[in-house]
Design an enzyme around this catalytic site. Structure first.
Site, PDB file in Angstrom:
ATOM      1  N   LYS A  58       0.837  -1.216   0.000  1.00 28.29           N
ATOM      2  CA  LYS A  58       0.000   0.000   0.000  1.00 28.29           C
ATOM      3  C   LYS A  58       0.864   1.255   0.000  1.00 28.29           C
ATOM      4  CE  LYS A  58      -2.530  -2.752  -0.469  1.00 28.29           C
ATOM      5  NZ  LYS A  58      -2.484  -4.216  -0.446  1.00 28.29           N
ATOM      6  N   GLY A 122       9.325 -22.369  15.735  1.00 25.06           N
ATOM      7  CA  GLY A 122       8.540 -23.179  16.668  1.00 25.06           C
ATOM      8  C   GLY A 122       8.078 -24.464  16.005  1.00 25.06           C
ATOM      9  N   GLY A 187      -0.519 -14.182 -13.460  1.00 24.23           N
ATOM     10  CA  GLY A 187      -1.604 -14.145 -12.482  1.00 24.23           C
ATOM     11  C   GLY A 187      -2.225 -12.758 -12.381  1.00 24.23           C
ATOM     12  N   VAL A 190      -5.129 -10.551  -7.033  1.00 26.03           N
ATOM     13  CA  VAL A 190      -4.992  -9.325  -6.255  1.00 26.03           C
ATOM     14  C   VAL A 190      -3.572  -8.764  -6.348  1.00 26.03           C
ATOM     15  CG1 VAL A 190      -5.649  -8.277  -4.082  1.00 26.03           C
ATOM     16  CG2 VAL A 190      -6.571 -10.488  -4.673  1.00 26.03           C
ATOM     17  N   ILE A 191      -2.574  -9.628  -6.170  1.00 26.41           N
ATOM     18  CA  ILE A 191      -1.187  -9.143  -6.185  1.00 26.41           C
ATOM     19  C   ILE A 191      -0.800  -8.674  -7.586  1.00 26.41           C
ATOM     20  CG2 ILE A 191       1.240  -9.870  -5.968  1.00 26.41           C
ATOM     21  CD1 ILE A 191       0.381 -11.580  -3.567  1.00 26.41           C
ATOM     22  N   VAL A 276       0.626 -16.294  -8.487  1.00 25.02           N
ATOM     23  CA  VAL A 276      -0.453 -17.231  -8.828  1.00 25.02           C
ATOM     24  C   VAL A 276      -1.114 -17.813  -7.580  1.00 25.02           C
ATOM     25  CG1 VAL A 276       0.509 -17.817 -11.090  1.00 25.02           C
ATOM     26  CG2 VAL A 276       1.240 -19.119  -9.075  1.00 25.02           C
ATOM     27  N   HIS A 450     -23.516  15.467   2.910  1.00 21.49           N
ATOM     28  CA  HIS A 450     -23.362  16.003   1.554  1.00 21.49           C
ATOM     29  C   HIS A 450     -22.302  17.097   1.555  1.00 21.49           C
ATOM     30  CE1 HIS A 450     -24.347  17.495  -2.419  1.00 21.49           C
ATOM     31  NE2 HIS A 450     -24.371  18.729  -1.920  1.00 21.49           N
TER      32      HIS A 450
HETATM   33  P1  FAD Z   1       1.601 -14.259   8.137  1.00 17.12           P
HETATM   34  O1  FAD Z   1       1.378 -12.815   8.065  1.00 17.12           O
HETATM   35  O2  FAD Z   1       2.178 -14.960   6.965  1.00 17.12           O
HETATM   36  O3  FAD Z   1       2.538 -14.491   9.414  1.00 17.12           O
HETATM   37  C1  FAD Z   1       3.010 -15.756   9.773  1.00 17.12           C
HETATM   38  C2  FAD Z   1       4.244 -15.577  10.630  1.00 17.12           C
HETATM   39  O4  FAD Z   1       4.600 -16.838  11.161  1.00 17.12           O
HETATM   40  C3  FAD Z   1       5.468 -15.078   9.867  1.00 17.12           C
HETATM   41  O5  FAD Z   1       6.107 -14.061  10.602  1.00 17.12           O
HETATM   42  C4  FAD Z   1       6.359 -16.308   9.772  1.00 17.12           C
HETATM   43  O6  FAD Z   1       7.732 -15.987   9.724  1.00 17.12           O
HETATM   44  C5  FAD Z   1       6.008 -17.012  11.061  1.00 17.12           C
HETATM   45  N1  FAD Z   1       6.263 -18.463  11.071  1.00 17.12           N
HETATM   46  C6  FAD Z   1       5.909 -19.385  10.150  1.00 17.12           C
HETATM   47  N2  FAD Z   1       6.241 -20.624  10.575  1.00 17.12           N
HETATM   48  C7  FAD Z   1       6.828 -20.462  11.785  1.00 17.12           C
HETATM   49  C8  FAD Z   1       7.365 -21.365  12.739  1.00 17.12           C
HETATM   50  N3  FAD Z   1       7.310 -22.691  12.556  1.00 17.12           N
HETATM   51  N4  FAD Z   1       7.923 -20.853  13.855  1.00 17.12           N
HETATM   52  C9  FAD Z   1       7.956 -19.509  14.090  1.00 17.12           C
HETATM   53  N5  FAD Z   1       7.426 -18.617  13.229  1.00 17.12           N
HETATM   54  C10 FAD Z   1       6.862 -19.093  12.104  1.00 17.12           C
HETATM   55  N6  FAD Z   1      -4.286  -8.940   3.134  1.00 17.12           N
HETATM   56  C11 FAD Z   1      -5.182  -7.969   3.413  1.00 17.12           C
HETATM   57  O7  FAD Z   1      -6.117  -8.200   4.186  1.00 17.12           O
HETATM   58  N7  FAD Z   1      -5.078  -6.721   2.855  1.00 17.12           N
HETATM   59  C12 FAD Z   1      -4.080  -6.411   1.991  1.00 17.12           C
HETATM   60  O8  FAD Z   1      -4.019  -5.279   1.504  1.00 17.12           O
HETATM   61  C13 FAD Z   1      -3.117  -7.413   1.685  1.00 17.12           C
HETATM   62  N8  FAD Z   1      -2.098  -7.152   0.845  1.00 17.12           N
HETATM   63  C14 FAD Z   1      -1.146  -8.114   0.607  1.00 17.12           C
HETATM   64  C15 FAD Z   1      -0.111  -7.820  -0.263  1.00 17.12           C
HETATM   65  C16 FAD Z   1       0.856  -8.770  -0.530  1.00 17.12           C
HETATM   66  C17 FAD Z   1       2.000  -8.435  -1.468  1.00 17.12           C
HETATM   67  C18 FAD Z   1       0.790 -10.039   0.092  1.00 17.12           C
HETATM   68  C19 FAD Z   1       1.852 -11.078  -0.156  1.00 17.12           C
HETATM   69  C20 FAD Z   1      -0.252 -10.348   0.952  1.00 17.12           C
HETATM   70  C21 FAD Z   1      -1.237  -9.391   1.210  1.00 17.12           C
HETATM   71  N9  FAD Z   1      -2.316  -9.657   2.047  1.00 17.12           N
HETATM   72  C22 FAD Z   1      -3.254  -8.687   2.301  1.00 17.12           C
HETATM   73  C23 FAD Z   1      -2.477 -10.963   2.709  1.00 17.12           C
HETATM   74  C24 FAD Z   1      -1.991 -10.873   4.165  1.00 17.12           C
HETATM   75  O9  FAD Z   1      -0.650 -10.459   4.177  1.00 17.12           O
HETATM   76  C25 FAD Z   1      -2.141 -12.215   4.827  1.00 17.12           C
HETATM   77  O10 FAD Z   1      -3.482 -12.660   4.722  1.00 17.12           O
HETATM   78  C26 FAD Z   1      -1.770 -12.134   6.297  1.00 17.12           C
HETATM   79  O11 FAD Z   1      -0.449 -11.679   6.472  1.00 17.12           O
HETATM   80  C27 FAD Z   1      -1.917 -13.498   6.964  1.00 17.12           C
HETATM   81  O12 FAD Z   1      -1.623 -13.371   8.309  1.00 17.12           O
HETATM   82  P2  FAD Z   1      -1.106 -14.609   9.167  1.00 17.12           P
HETATM   83  O13 FAD Z   1      -0.842 -14.065  10.525  1.00 17.12           O
HETATM   84  O14 FAD Z   1      -2.022 -15.745   9.018  1.00 17.12           O
HETATM   85  O15 FAD Z   1       0.278 -15.056   8.487  1.00 17.12           O
HETATM   86  P1  NAD Z   2      -4.900 -14.732  -6.235  1.00 15.66           P
HETATM   87  O1  NAD Z   2      -5.519 -16.023  -5.879  1.00 15.66           O
HETATM   88  O2  NAD Z   2      -5.592 -13.480  -5.860  1.00 15.66           O
HETATM   89  O3  NAD Z   2      -4.644 -14.657  -7.794  1.00 15.66           O
HETATM   90  C1  NAD Z   2      -3.874 -15.587  -8.467  1.00 15.66           C
HETATM   91  C2  NAD Z   2      -4.253 -15.522  -9.930  1.00 15.66           C
HETATM   92  O4  NAD Z   2      -3.333 -16.305 -10.652  1.00 15.66           O
HETATM   93  C3  NAD Z   2      -5.640 -16.080 -10.207  1.00 15.66           C
HETATM   94  O5  NAD Z   2      -6.352 -15.196 -11.032  1.00 15.66           O
HETATM   95  C4  NAD Z   2      -5.350 -17.402 -10.898  1.00 15.66           C
HETATM   96  O6  NAD Z   2      -6.351 -17.770 -11.817  1.00 15.66           O
HETATM   97  C5  NAD Z   2      -4.047 -17.076 -11.596  1.00 15.66           C
HETATM   98  N1  NAD Z   2      -3.219 -18.238 -11.914  1.00 15.66           N
HETATM   99  C6  NAD Z   2      -3.026 -19.357 -11.172  1.00 15.66           C
HETATM  100  N2  NAD Z   2      -2.155 -20.174 -11.795  1.00 15.66           N
HETATM  101  C7  NAD Z   2      -1.794 -19.557 -12.950  1.00 15.66           C
HETATM  102  C8  NAD Z   2      -0.911 -19.882 -14.003  1.00 15.66           C
HETATM  103  N3  NAD Z   2      -0.215 -21.018 -14.008  1.00 15.66           N
HETATM  104  N4  NAD Z   2      -0.791 -19.020 -15.038  1.00 15.66           N
HETATM  105  C9  NAD Z   2      -1.471 -17.852 -15.051  1.00 15.66           C
HETATM  106  N5  NAD Z   2      -2.320 -17.489 -14.067  1.00 15.66           N
HETATM  107  C10 NAD Z   2      -2.471 -18.328 -13.028  1.00 15.66           C
HETATM  108  O7  NAD Z   2      -3.418 -14.796  -5.613  1.00 15.66           O
HETATM  109  P2  NAD Z   2      -2.306 -13.684  -5.452  1.00 15.66           P
HETATM  110  O8  NAD Z   2      -2.587 -12.517  -6.309  1.00 15.66           O
HETATM  111  O9  NAD Z   2      -1.015 -14.414  -5.573  1.00 15.66           O
HETATM  112  O10 NAD Z   2      -2.487 -13.256  -3.955  1.00 15.66           O
HETATM  113  C11 NAD Z   2      -2.477 -14.252  -2.927  1.00 15.66           C
HETATM  114  C12 NAD Z   2      -3.437 -13.887  -1.855  1.00 15.66           C
HETATM  115  O11 NAD Z   2      -2.894 -12.845  -1.053  1.00 15.66           O
HETATM  116  C13 NAD Z   2      -4.758 -13.326  -2.363  1.00 15.66           C
HETATM  117  O12 NAD Z   2      -5.659 -14.335  -2.728  1.00 15.66           O
HETATM  118  C14 NAD Z   2      -5.246 -12.592  -1.170  1.00 15.66           C
HETATM  119  O13 NAD Z   2      -5.862 -13.502  -0.307  1.00 15.66           O
HETATM  120  C15 NAD Z   2      -3.969 -12.067  -0.548  1.00 15.66           C
HETATM  121  N6  NAD Z   2      -3.787 -10.656  -0.947  1.00 15.66           N
HETATM  122  C16 NAD Z   2      -4.751  -9.762  -0.582  1.00 15.66           C
HETATM  123  C17 NAD Z   2      -4.630  -8.448  -0.951  1.00 15.66           C
HETATM  124  C18 NAD Z   2      -5.706  -7.493  -0.567  1.00 15.66           C
HETATM  125  O14 NAD Z   2      -6.512  -7.831   0.298  1.00 15.66           O
HETATM  126  N7  NAD Z   2      -5.762  -6.295  -1.144  1.00 15.66           N
HETATM  127  C19 NAD Z   2      -3.537  -8.019  -1.689  1.00 15.66           C
HETATM  128  C20 NAD Z   2      -2.582  -8.951  -2.057  1.00 15.66           C
HETATM  129  C21 NAD Z   2      -2.707 -10.277  -1.668  1.00 15.66           C
END
Ligand code: FAD
Ligand code: NAD
Length: 473
Positions: A58, A122, A187, A190-191, A276, A450
């Protein structure tokens, strides 16, 4: 064996750190174990979300949007800025500063709430024992309850494996030192759309290859079509129905091979982002025989209240079923903490908002029109375009619309879909409405300030009953 805790949380992402804080607030002696290290080898709390996910993406979306605005949108206000330039290093430094402030903030919250933070990996070795390994030592802690919150990791494609240089995952795409001249993205999820937008605004020619024939198939299709039109106008070249068959890196580029209905193609790009989807992360987490079941896709199997197959062991966030969203994980973390403390807790999975932070933003909650049609649920739709609101015109951001779907007979709101500026903020009103089982009539009878963009939500609710004021019904 050292310490005895009431709860040990494994993972300090938004699911785990929130669970740990809530446990501590409820008087439970709580530890949180996390293995994340930053570029300097230091622990960094907040998981994917704070370090390489929600927050840094963001930050870049905002920087790139500001630059784009200066270049393309200010002229209509009478503002002319000659020779604006983008300092990518400064943009990346700003992003890192925000990440650092927030991750340190979690450290502070842990201290304030008396959560014991342990840096290390862990592993659940018994239902009440976590073995923690870090560079210095190995220790096993005893605990009455365990919360597994280990998150997710990017899915790698066998035909285009990450090389961390030319073929990268989302983390790599947050750190390009310069906008690649030609950027390929696999893909259009969202990403792909968010990070594709960032680099496109900064000057990259972006091509997104999507396997499915439809863009954003789970999004309301009227909204998804609007989005496709907007992305095309912005220069994002999204190619649907493509099957990537290979990616070959040379010293300075990647050649991607893909097939579609028209045959085989080659695409030469400077960088390739593979986005993906993400997979649950459970590497080296569960001692064989410890009894925690995984489902067929590798997620930790849990019931409605995040209980695993082992009593006293819970799992939350991306590592369990449901949308991979930070706020979904955090709510599960809170619910589990309250259950452990003997309270009742519930997460309403039917009312979880989604936001895609492109421009315009796309936000929705509840069911899409195509889902209602498929389920043969009778509904009425009210749609209102932002272009018909004074505020959108005043801020020169008129793209998009609000769409409200309500049950035809009861008028209960079943789904709301917004594409437009500030959709991420506007969705909150309807999330609350749905949480309270509101009707379209309830929103229609609520006074909206408004001039605001929220008037489009009000008018869409009026439009459900064909009584929008500022537009022909
Ligand atoms: P994580 O955030 O993945 O945290 C897991 C933690 O556990 C990590 O710190 C990891 O190192 C640790 N861990 C793993 N295994 C072990 C172990 N065995 N021992 C100790 N530590 C361990 N979601 C949104 O809602 N809004 C968004 O705008 C959004 N944007 C995103 C943009 C990107 C580029 C990406 C990649 C993801 C985005 N997401 C977004 C998704 C969001 O980041 C995840 O849904 C969220 O972080 C999941 O939270 P979590 O706590 O389950 O896991
Ligand atoms: P995604 O599931 O949103 O999108 C993956 C896309 O890749 C899909 O459209 C799928 O059809 C396509 N795909 C899969 N295999 C493919 C292939 N071999 N060739 C071409 N296209 C293919 O996954 P993402 O964008 O990687 O993000 C992962 C997750 O992270 C999201 O589903 C979301 O839960 C979370 N995320 C959330 C936000 C947000 O909330 N704004 C932002 C980023 C990520």
């Amino acid at each position: 064996m050292s310490q005895l805790y009431d709860v040990v949380v494994v993972g300090a992402g938004p699911a785990g750190y929130v669970a740990a804080i809530r446990c501590a607030q409820l008087g439970l002696n709580t530890a949180c174990v996390d293995q994340w290290t930053d570029n300097n080898g230091k622990p960094s709390l907040g998981g994917t979300c704070l370090n390489v996910g929600c927050i840094p993406s963001k930050a870049l979306l905002d920087s790139s949007a500001q630059y784009h605005r200066v270049q393309h949108q200010l002229q209509s206000h009478g503002i002319h800025i000659e020779g604006a330039t983008m300092d990518i290093a400064a943009m990346l430094a700003r992003k890192e500063k925000i990440v650092s402030a927030l991750t340190k903030g979690i450290e502070g919250l842990f201290k304030h709430n008396k959560v014991t933070f342990i840096h290390g990996h862990g592993r659940l070795v018994a239902k009440d024992q976590i073995k923690i390994t870090n560079q210095q030592n190995e220790d096993t802690v005893q605990t009455a309850n365990v919360v597994l919150a280990t998150g997710s990791a990017p899915i790698e494609l066998a035909v285009a494996p990450f090389d961390d240089k030319h073929i990268v995952d989302s983390t790599g795409a947050l750190n390009f030192k310069q906008p690649p001249k030609r950027l390929g993205v696999v893909g259009a999820g969202v990403i792909g759309l968010e990070l594709g937008s960032v680099w496109s605004r900064l000057g990259s020619k972006v091509v997104i290859l999507e396997a499915l024939p439809t863009l954003l198939p789970t999004v309301d299709q009227q909204i998804a079509k609007d989005a496709a039109r907007q992305f095309k106008q912005q220069g994002l070249d999204i190619r649907l129905g493509t099957n990537v068959t290979g990616a070959k890196s040379t010293a300075d580029s990647v050649t991607v091979s893909y097939a579609d209905n028209d045959g085989e193609h080659k695409l030469k790009v400077d960088r390739l982002v593979v986005a993906v989807g993400r997979r649950p992360y459970t590497e080296n987490l569960l001692e064989p025989g410890v009894g925690v079941d995984l489902d067929e896709r590798g997620f930790i199997r849990v019931d409605e209240q995040c209980r695993t197959s082992v009593p006293g062991v819970y799992a939350v966030g991306d590592v369990v079923r449901g949308p991979m969203l930070a706020h979904k994980g955090s709510e599960e973390g809170i619910a589990v903490a309250e259950l452990i403390a003997g309270q009742s807790a519930h997460v309403n999975y039917d009312v979880i908002p989604w936001v895609i932070y492109t421009h315009p933003e796309i936000a929705w909650v509840g069911r899409a029109e195509q889902d209602l049609q498929k389920a043969e649920i009778p509904y009425s739709a009210g749609v209102f375009p932002f272009a018909a609101t004074g505020r959108a015109l005043a801020v020169d951001d008129t793209a998009g619309r609000v769409k409200i779907l309500a049950h035809k007979h009861t008028d209960e709101i079943l789904g709301v879909h917004i594409i437009g500026s500030q959709a991420s903020e506007l969705i909150a009103e309807v999330v609350i409405a749905m949480e309270f089982t509101a009707s379209a009539e309830d929103i229609a009878r609520t006074v909206h300030a408004h001039p605001t963009l929220s008037e489009a939500v009000h008018e869409a609710a009026l439009a459900v009953h064909k009584r929008a004021i500022h537009r022909a019904n």
